[in-house]
Structure formats: structure tokens, C-alpha cells
Design a protein around this motif. Structure first.
Motif, mmCIF file in Angstrom:
data_model
loop_
_atom_site.group_PDB
_atom_site.id
_atom_site.type_symbol
_atom_site.label_atom_id
_atom_site.label_comp_id
_atom_site.label_asym_id
_atom_site.label_seq_id
_atom_site.Cartn_x
_atom_site.Cartn_y
_atom_site.Cartn_z
ATOM 1 N N PRO A 192 0.503 -1.068 -0.162
ATOM 2 C CA PRO A 192 -0.042 0.359 0.558
ATOM 3 C C PRO A 192 1.032 1.771 0.717
ATOM 4 C CG PRO A 192 -0.921 -1.796 1.084
ATOM 5 C CD PRO A 192 0.236 -2.208 0.992
ATOM 6 N N THR A 193 2.319 1.113 0.408
ATOM 7 C CA THR A 193 2.635 2.136 0.873
ATOM 8 C C THR A 193 4.269 2.834 -0.198
ATOM 9 O OG1 THR A 193 4.185 1.094 2.438
ATOM 10 C CG2 THR A 193 2.457 2.666 2.820
ATOM 11 N N ASP A 194 3.869 1.338 -1.519
ATOM 12 C CA ASP A 194 5.317 1.453 -1.997
ATOM 13 C C ASP A 194 7.031 1.343 -1.228
ATOM 14 O OD1 ASP A 194 3.229 1.672 -4.530
ATOM 15 O OD2 ASP A 194 3.414 3.944 -4.483
ATOM 16 N N ALA A 195 6.456 0.567 -0.996
ATOM 17 C CA ALA A 195 8.003 0.838 -0.528
ATOM 18 C C ALA A 195 9.206 -0.408 -0.474
ATOM 19 C CB ALA A 195 7.476 -0.369 1.104
ATOM 20 N N PHE A 196 8.481 -0.779 -1.789
ATOM 21 C CA PHE A 196 9.995 -1.685 -2.548
ATOM 22 C C PHE A 196 10.129 -0.933 -3.573
ATOM 23 C CE2 PHE A 196 7.140 -4.920 -0.133
ATOM 24 C CZ PHE A 196 8.051 -5.586 0.258
ATOM 25 N N ARG A 224 14.373 -5.562 -2.583
ATOM 26 C CA ARG A 224 15.388 -4.068 -1.810
ATOM 27 C C ARG A 224 13.514 -3.193 -1.307
ATOM 28 N NH1 ARG A 224 18.565 -0.594 -3.976
ATOM 29 N NH2 ARG A 224 19.112 -0.565 -2.116
ATOM 30 N N LEU A 225 13.942 -3.236 0.286
ATOM 31 C CA LEU A 225 12.907 -2.652 0.397
ATOM 32 C C LEU A 225 13.537 -1.496 1.466
ATOM 33 C CD1 LEU A 225 10.568 -2.371 3.164
ATOM 34 C CD2 LEU A 225 11.590 -4.395 4.280
ATOM 35 N N ASP A 226 12.702 -0.632 1.547
ATOM 36 C CA ASP A 226 12.536 0.776 1.723
ATOM 37 C C ASP A 226 12.086 0.548 3.587
ATOM 38 O OD1 ASP A 226 12.997 3.099 3.488
ATOM 39 O OD2 ASP A 226 12.736 4.623 1.395
#
Length: 385
Positions: free
Chosen positions: A203-207, A212-214
Motif C-alpha cells: 500500500p505504501t510503495d515500500a519496495f 529491496r525494502l525501504d
């Protein structure tokens, strides 16, 4: 000192005891089997993608190299426990008056469950084969996922979590470090192919890219590790997720095999499957600790938890939550008061909210809470309560 038990017999012992203890899978790897992991972890930290999780940077050397953590280790036994849900956890997101708690946190803290069982297995290994052992479950500086991949239990998918051909994305991992020389299993290969279901589900575009994960954008980080207010840009996207997020895991196509798995699973508490927001908002510190006794949720503390529940309340469009949220404007915690401000800004009319602001700002002294009132007064009202 190693006793006279054959390697085959020792391996059979390990597999038998792992199954008896409720583990779905077990495999072996070497401590030097993850040579690429240190550089990847260092890049993650160098780019600041770990957010406020300073313990990752502090334990970087020990985390990236098992033999640095324990020089005597010769083999690493990786064990996996299945916690696959009975249904898609994303279905709960349509029930706006309910809270979505990540599947892994719906029962006892898995750290406690697994560590006790790992110690039992480790004890039997020493009793039969001698030598020395150490057990680790997540909280220690051990890179379980790369080790599990090297041992052949699965592969790290594009969402950075372990994926298994038998259990999908629903596995808890633990390790037993041993001085015994065990034959390693063959590493698993990546089976993600061109699929990007997990990336698209976030939902938060964390990739920022596959694999790779932010963490700073991840709802699990925002609701669990983050100690301050939830950044404004993520609040609506959080929806009713109050502890963690399962979207990337639940989207994985390999989960269809997890549903058919017959191994013992950790089942969810009935009262944590669909908890109602209105009931959670009423928790004070004592009742929070009692309700979440033995649960990993307890570790974030009542104030952070209520902060999360208030964000979900603001996203609910449920007029029944107005009064509980209004009551929390007087909460001792500035973190809670600030979240209550935002929730009310979403639940009441502009006129009502303005009146609440005028009254509250007469006595409010915390800068963060005052800033919440100022920012949210500029936002349009969402209902006409």
C-alpha cells in the motif's frame, strides 16, 4: 566432544525431534554459506533504508557473518514453523470497524514459542553427539532468511521474505548453531520469475526495486518500530492495519501450497482475528498489558498501540468512534493526543473540529500535538458528524 553417533543417525535425530516439536521443515547449512549477504546488508544500512532501527547498524559485523557471532560454529541447523492463516488476511480490510493485526502476532510471541522448542532439540543433540550449541530466534544478530535459503528451505522473494514451495510466505525461522560437522543441504534457487504480485500489493510503495525494502515506508515498520507520530503521507494508506501488514506476504502465489500443508500450525487467538476498534480504543495501560499478555503486540507499549488504533479509526468513517476518540484528546500521552487529533479531523465536520481545536489549544503545551491541530485544521472534513 563428539560421541560415537553416526552422521546419518544424528541427522535422523534432528529431523525426528524437529517434527515432534512442531517444526514444518529443517535443513542444514554452513556458516560461510551466505557470502553475498554482508555487502547487501551494508548497502541497506548505508542508504538509510533501516530507518530508526539502529540495532541493525550496531550489530552489522556480527549479523553478516555467523562465525563472528560464534567462532566455534561449524554447522547451522535452520528450522521453520508454519503459521499460514486459514484465509486471506486482506479480507479484513473491508471491515472498517475492525482492526487488522498481522497474522504472526495473533497468538503467543513466536520468539518465546520457538526458543523453548529449539532448546529442547539442541539439548538432545548435545546429549547424543556432544559438542556445544547455541539457539537463536530473530532477536539475535543472525540473518535467518539468507541462511534458510542456503539450507534449501526456500528463497528470499522479491518482498525480501522467505518463500517456500511447500508453505508459501508463512514461515517463522529459528537456528541452532552447533560445533558438530553436519553435511549441508543444497541451496534453493529463486522461483519468483517475472511475478511481482508482492511488490504491487504494497500500500505504501515500500519496495524501491525487487528484492529491496525501504523499511521507512513499510507499514510494519511504521506501526511497530516507529516510536513517533505516523508520517502524514502514510496515514490513509495504513487503513485499518494497527500492527504490521501482511499484504506482500498474502499476495504471493506460492501460498496456495501453504493452505494444503498438514504440519502443525500456530493458530490465531479468536479475539485477535477481528478485534473491534471501539473496544481497543478503551484500553488503558493495565488492560492493554492484560489483553496482550504473551503477545508480541505487548512489546510496542500501550501508547504506540493506541496511536495505531486511532489512525485506523480516522480511516473508518465510523461515527460511533467519535466519542472514544474525543476522550483520548485528554490522554496523558502526547503521542496518543496527536493521533486523536488526526482521527477526529477525519470523523467530524470542519465546524465541530474547529470548536474542538479552540478548546484544546487553550491547555495544550506539547509542540507535536499543537502542530497536529494546526496541520489538520487545514485539511477538509470527511464527514458531517
Amino acid at each position: 566432544m563428539r560421541t560415537s553417533i553416526s552422521d546419518t543417525a544424528l541427522r535422523q535425530l534432528i529431523e525426528r525431534e524437529a517434527k515432534r516439536a512442531g517444526f514444518a521443515a529443517v535443513a542444514v547449512t554452513r556458516p560461510d554459506a551466505i557470502p553475498l549477504a554482508p555487502a547487501r546488508l551494508a548497502q541497506f544500512v548505508d542508504e538509510g533504508l533501516h530507518g530508526s532501527m539502529g540495532w541493525i547498524a550496531e550489530t552489522l559485523e556480527r549479523r553478516s557473518e555467523p562465525s563472528v557471532l560464534w567462532p566455534e560454529v561449524r554447522s547451522i541447523i535452520v528450522l521453520a514453523m508454519n503459521y499460514g492463516p486459514d484465509s486471506d488476511p486482506r479480507d479484513l480490510q473491508s471491515q472498517k470497524d475492525c482492526a487488522a493485526i498481522s497474522v504472526y502476532a495473533r497468538n503467543r510471541d513466536y520468539h518465546d514459542v520457538m526458543k523453548g522448542r529449539l532448546k529442547e532439540i539442541a539439548g538432545k543433540i548435545v546429549a547424543r553427539a556432544g559438542g556445544d550449541v547455541k539457539v537463536f530466534v530473530d532477536t539475535a544478530p543472525v540473518m535467518e532468511k539468507p541462511l534458510a535459503e542456503a539450507a534449501g528451505l526456500g528463497w528470499q522473494g522479491k518482498h525480501t521474505n522467505l518463500v517456500s514451495r511447500e508453505f508459501g510466505s508463512w514461515l517463522f525461522l529459528g537456528t541452532i548453531f552447533t560445533t558438530a560437522e553436519l553435511e549441508p543441504d543444497e541451496a534453493e534457487i529463486d522461483h519468483c520469475g517475472s511475478c511481482r504480485a508482492c511488490l504491487d500489493a504494497c500500500p505504501t510503495d515500500a519496495f524501491p526495486a525487487p528484492y529491496r525494502l525501504d523499511a521507512r515506508r513499510c507499514i510494519s515498520y511504521l506501526t511497530i518500530e516507529n516510536k513517533g507520530p505516523i508520517p502524514l503521507e502514510f496515514r490513509q494508506k495504513i487503513g485499518n492495519r494497527i500492527y504490521g501488514c501482511d499484504d506482500c506476504l498474502a499476495a504471493c502465489p506460492w501460498n496456495k501450497f501453504a493452505q494444503a500443508a498438514s504440519e502443525q500450525k500456530l493458530a490465531a487467538r479468536d479475539d485477535l482475528r477481528e478485534p473491534r476498534l471501539i473496544e481497543l480504543l478503551a484500553l488503558d495501560d493495565a488492560t492493554f498489558r492484560t489483553f496482550f499478555s504473551g503477545s508480541p503486540v505487548k512489546r510496542i507499549g500501550r501508547d504506540r498501540f493506541i496511536r495505531n488504533v486511532l489512525i485506523a479509526s480516522g480511516n473508518s468513517a465510523d461515527a460511533a468512534l467519535v466519542e472514544p476518540c474525543r476522550a483520548l484528546l485528554a490522554d496523558p500521552s502526547p503521542l496518543v493526543r496527536g493521533a486523536a487529533v488526526w482521527a477526529l479531523s477525519r470523523l467530524v465536520s470542519r465546524k465541530t473540529f474547529s470548536a474542538l481545536a479552540q478548546l484544546a489549544l487553550k491547555s495544550e503545551t506539547e509542540a507535536d500535538v499543537i502542530a497536529e491541530w494546526q496541520v489538520t485544521q487545514a485539511e477538509p472534513a470527511r464527514t458531517q458528524a
